[in-house]
Design an enzyme around this catalytic site. Sequence first.
Site, short mmCIF file in Angstrom:
data_model
loop_
_atom_site.label_atom_id
_atom_site.label_comp_id
_atom_site.label_asym_id
_atom_site.label_seq_id
_atom_site.Cartn_x
_atom_site.Cartn_y
_atom_site.Cartn_z
N CYS A 41 31.14 42.79 38.50
CA CYS A 41 31.07 43.43 39.25
C CYS A 41 32.36 45.09 39.24
O CYS A 41 33.36 44.29 39.23
CB CYS A 41 31.98 43.34 40.74
SG CYS A 41 31.99 44.28 42.30
N ASP A 43 34.57 45.69 41.93
CA ASP A 43 35.63 45.83 42.45
C ASP A 43 37.21 45.41 41.46
O ASP A 43 37.67 44.70 40.52
CB ASP A 43 35.31 44.08 43.10
CG ASP A 43 36.36 44.33 44.17
OD1 ASP A 43 37.79 44.06 44.17
OD2 ASP A 43 36.03 44.04 45.49
N ARG A 45 39.19 44.06 42.20
CA ARG A 45 40.61 43.10 42.48
C ARG A 45 40.57 41.95 41.58
O ARG A 45 40.47 40.98 41.94
CB ARG A 45 40.35 42.15 44.27
CG ARG A 45 40.79 43.20 44.76
CD ARG A 45 39.90 43.11 46.67
NE ARG A 45 38.92 43.03 46.39
CZ ARG A 45 37.95 43.01 47.66
NH1 ARG A 45 39.01 42.22 48.72
NH2 ARG A 45 36.63 42.60 47.79
N HIS A 97 31.43 38.19 43.07
CA HIS A 97 32.87 37.46 43.50
C HIS A 97 31.92 37.41 45.09
O HIS A 97 31.44 38.28 45.87
CB HIS A 97 33.62 37.91 43.45
CG HIS A 97 33.69 39.64 44.02
ND1 HIS A 97 34.30 40.47 44.84
CD2 HIS A 97 33.03 40.22 43.33
CE1 HIS A 97 33.78 41.14 45.11
NE2 HIS A 97 33.36 41.83 44.44
N CYS A 100 32.50 40.85 47.94
CA CYS A 100 31.04 41.65 47.25
C CYS A 100 31.27 42.64 47.99
O CYS A 100 29.93 42.62 49.40
CB CYS A 100 30.13 41.17 46.29
SG CYS A 100 29.44 42.46 45.18
#
Length: 209
Positions: A41, A43, A45, A97, A100
């Site tokens: 992803c 993302d 993080r 994750h 999400c």
Amino acid sequence: MEITKVFENNKKWIASKLETDSHYFENLATGQTPEFLYIGCSDSRVTAEDLMGIQPGEAFVHRNIANLVNNVDLNVMSVLNYAVRHLKVNHVVVCGHYNCGGVKAAMQPADMGILNPWLRNIRDVYRLHKDELNAIPDEGARYNRLVELNVQEQCVNLIKTAAVQQANTDRGLKVHGWVFDIHTGQLIDLKIDFNKILADIREIYNLGL
């Protein structure tokens, strides 16, 4: 963080690498032979190298919203074919994750504009597993289960491709589904049964390889 800080960090990183190995960048520049293709992803993080504990050169990485393997996305298909057929990776990983944002956005009754066709892929996963998901009363737990099922379906999408089928036949390439628990830092192997999925879908998706 200020942009200038990034370049300061870069200088410190270079120094730390050279302190350990004076030929580090010379060796890095000679080429790449990664063992993994990692599809994760976007993302901010969730960074592949950090959560896997690996170094530059050890994984070929592609990231997009909600770690999708969409057969009409030329980006992910190009990455897949290059990694499997040219770099000869032996493992292809789809890593989602928990928490999400893409998965959560897909389940909101809202017009997301240009994101609508992208998020529809996740809604399709929900449709395929609607009975299981609707039986989960807690909304957070339901979203996290959808994260897992989305990873599973993206693994299925990988197994449908000619590149993966060919590499499986030629050198035993495997597809793996993982989830990163953002609350604990733990990497969870969903233990996707590659061989069973391949056998189950071979009647329809067998590309004669």
